[in-house]
Design a protein around this motif. Structure first.
Motif, mmCIF file in Angstrom:
data_model
loop_
_atom_site.group_PDB
_atom_site.id
_atom_site.type_symbol
_atom_site.label_atom_id
_atom_site.label_comp_id
_atom_site.label_asym_id
_atom_site.label_seq_id
_atom_site.Cartn_x
_atom_site.Cartn_y
_atom_site.Cartn_z
ATOM 1 N N SER A 188 0.833 -1.215 0.075
ATOM 2 C CA SER A 188 0.079 -0.199 -0.083
ATOM 3 C C SER A 188 1.033 1.303 -0.002
ATOM 4 N N THR A 189 1.990 1.036 0.306
ATOM 5 C CA THR A 189 3.140 2.431 0.276
ATOM 6 C C THR A 189 4.120 2.411 -0.787
ATOM 7 N N ALA A 190 4.028 1.500 -1.537
ATOM 8 C CA ALA A 190 4.887 1.103 -2.526
ATOM 9 C C ALA A 190 5.086 2.362 -3.854
ATOM 10 N N HIS A 191 3.944 3.150 -3.905
ATOM 11 C CA HIS A 191 3.873 4.146 -4.582
ATOM 12 C C HIS A 191 4.279 5.457 -4.310
ATOM 13 N N LEU A 192 4.670 5.392 -2.947
ATOM 14 C CA LEU A 192 4.924 6.684 -2.135
ATOM 15 C C LEU A 192 6.478 7.080 -2.382
ATOM 16 N N ASP A 193 6.863 8.299 -2.539
ATOM 17 C CA ASP A 193 8.191 8.751 -2.495
ATOM 18 C C ASP A 193 9.033 8.736 -1.519
ATOM 19 N N ARG A 194 9.959 8.005 -1.373
ATOM 20 C CA ARG A 194 10.767 7.786 -0.001
ATOM 21 C C ARG A 194 11.614 8.995 0.174
ATOM 22 N N SER A 195 11.683 9.780 -0.936
ATOM 23 C CA SER A 195 12.602 11.183 -0.560
ATOM 24 C C SER A 195 11.742 12.186 0.456
ATOM 25 N N LYS A 196 10.577 11.853 0.734
ATOM 26 C CA LYS A 196 9.665 12.736 1.279
ATOM 27 C C LYS A 196 9.636 12.537 2.867
ATOM 28 N N VAL A 197 9.151 13.479 3.393
ATOM 29 C CA VAL A 197 8.895 13.347 4.960
ATOM 30 C C VAL A 197 7.388 13.294 5.041
ATOM 31 N N TYR A 198 6.922 12.244 5.758
ATOM 32 C CA TYR A 198 5.481 11.815 5.944
ATOM 33 C C TYR A 198 5.157 12.585 7.299
ATOM 34 N N VAL A 199 3.947 13.127 7.455
ATOM 35 C CA VAL A 199 3.423 13.334 8.711
ATOM 36 C C VAL A 199 2.118 13.003 8.845
ATOM 37 N N THR A 200 1.965 12.166 9.898
ATOM 38 C CA THR A 200 0.625 11.332 10.021
ATOM 39 C C THR A 200 0.156 11.945 11.214
ATOM 40 N N TYR A 201 -1.488 11.785 11.152
ATOM 41 C CA TYR A 201 -2.420 12.394 11.989
ATOM 42 C C TYR A 201 -3.418 11.760 12.024
ATOM 43 N N CYS A 202 -4.253 11.764 13.131
ATOM 44 C CA CYS A 202 -5.465 11.021 13.251
ATOM 45 C C CYS A 202 -6.495 12.020 13.888
ATOM 46 N N ASP A 203 -7.554 11.596 14.613
ATOM 47 C CA ASP A 203 -8.445 12.565 15.367
ATOM 48 C C ASP A 203 -7.848 13.348 16.366
ATOM 49 N N GLY A 204 -7.253 12.937 17.234
ATOM 50 C CA GLY A 204 -6.603 14.002 18.107
ATOM 51 C C GLY A 204 -5.799 12.999 19.456
ATOM 52 N N ILE A 205 -5.781 13.585 20.673
ATOM 53 C CA ILE A 205 -4.908 13.171 21.516
ATOM 54 C C ILE A 205 -5.605 11.631 22.266
ATOM 55 N N GLY A 206 -6.858 11.542 21.759
ATOM 56 C CA GLY A 206 -7.543 10.286 22.422
ATOM 57 C C GLY A 206 -7.515 9.093 21.255
ATOM 58 N N CYS A 207 -6.707 9.276 20.208
ATOM 59 C CA CYS A 207 -6.651 8.393 19.131
ATOM 60 C C CYS A 207 -5.170 8.119 18.954
ATOM 61 N N ASN A 208 -4.652 6.704 18.755
ATOM 62 C CA ASN A 208 -3.206 6.528 18.489
ATOM 63 C C ASN A 208 -3.195 6.039 17.052
ATOM 64 N N GLY A 209 -3.985 6.562 16.138
ATOM 65 C CA GLY A 209 -3.713 5.927 14.744
ATOM 66 C C GLY A 209 -2.745 6.828 14.213
ATOM 67 N N SER A 210 -2.410 7.967 14.365
ATOM 68 C CA SER A 210 -1.112 8.450 14.033
ATOM 69 C C SER A 210 -0.005 7.903 14.683
ATOM 70 N N THR A 211 0.156 7.630 15.708
ATOM 71 C CA THR A 211 1.235 6.837 16.315
ATOM 72 C C THR A 211 1.674 5.549 15.704
ATOM 73 N N LYS A 212 0.302 4.794 15.497
ATOM 74 C CA LYS A 212 0.582 3.588 14.693
ATOM 75 C C LYS A 212 0.866 3.616 13.342
ATOM 76 N N GLY A 213 0.454 4.744 12.575
ATOM 77 C CA GLY A 213 0.834 4.969 11.152
ATOM 78 C C GLY A 213 2.457 5.612 11.162
ATOM 79 N N ALA A 214 2.569 6.370 11.983
ATOM 80 C CA ALA A 214 4.147 6.718 11.953
ATOM 81 C C ALA A 214 5.123 5.502 12.291
ATOM 82 N N TYR A 215 4.692 4.586 13.378
ATOM 83 C CA TYR A 215 5.375 3.508 13.351
ATOM 84 C C TYR A 215 5.517 2.569 12.294
ATOM 85 N N LYS A 216 4.421 2.281 11.753
ATOM 86 C CA LYS A 216 4.483 1.533 10.496
ATOM 87 C C LYS A 216 5.272 1.873 9.173
ATOM 88 N N MET A 217 5.085 3.431 9.082
ATOM 89 C CA MET A 217 5.959 4.008 8.018
ATOM 90 C C MET A 217 7.263 4.106 8.180
#
Length: 149
Positions: free
Chosen positions: A76-105
């Motif tokens: 799912s990330t094969a098309h993404l440019d590895r020279s870029k910096v990715y900034v993840t976000y989710c709903d807010g401090i009660g959600c850890n989707g951005s943390t999980k996304g940052a970890y996976k990326m």
């Protein structure tokens, strides 16, 4: 008892504090800085909304792409440019989707930062929200007079 609860543990040296704060800032961005960069058209950044497609369509950061953290993998990330910096976000401090996304990326070899406060803090700062399946854009939008912090 100590004379001060704060000073029970003395502060680090100024040099140690500067090093630690620099290190800490290498992992996070805040909504205001992300908005500034998107408004200026900084092309080295890609903002990723890690929530579901339905949540993304209901309202997201203009310019953000949608890649649900649960779907992040090599394919799912094969098309993404590895020279870029990715900034993840989710709903807010009660959600850890951005943390999980940052970890996976990061585990997949991407440079990544997590946006503190998610969409909640984005809205609190008064930034616009895009709706629908298209990313939209922040380029050239005025974002206010100055950061309140």
């Amino acid at each position: 008892m100590s004379e001060s609860f704060v000073l029970t543990f003395p502060p680090a040296s100024p040099e140690e504090t500067a090093d630690y704060m620099r290190w800490k800032l290498s992992f996070h961005a805040d909504a205001w800085d992300v908005a500034e960069d998107l408004s200026l058209g900084v092309d080295r950044l890609v903002v990723i909304d890690t929530r579901s497609a339905e949540q993304y369509a209901a309202g997201h950061i203009p310019g953000a792409i949608n890649l649900r953290h649960r779907d992040m993998d090599a394919a799912s990330t094969a098309h993404l440019d590895r020279s870029k910096v990715y900034v993840t976000y989710c709903d807010g401090i009660g959600c850890n989707g951005s943390t999980k996304g940052a970890y996976k990326m990061a585990a997949l070899g991407f440079q990544v930062k997590e946006m503190l406060g998610g969409l909640d803090f984005w809205k609190r700062d008064g930034h616009p929200v895009a709706e629908g399946a298209e990313p939209g854009s922040m380029r050239g939008r005025a974002i206010g007079l100055a950061c309140a912090c």
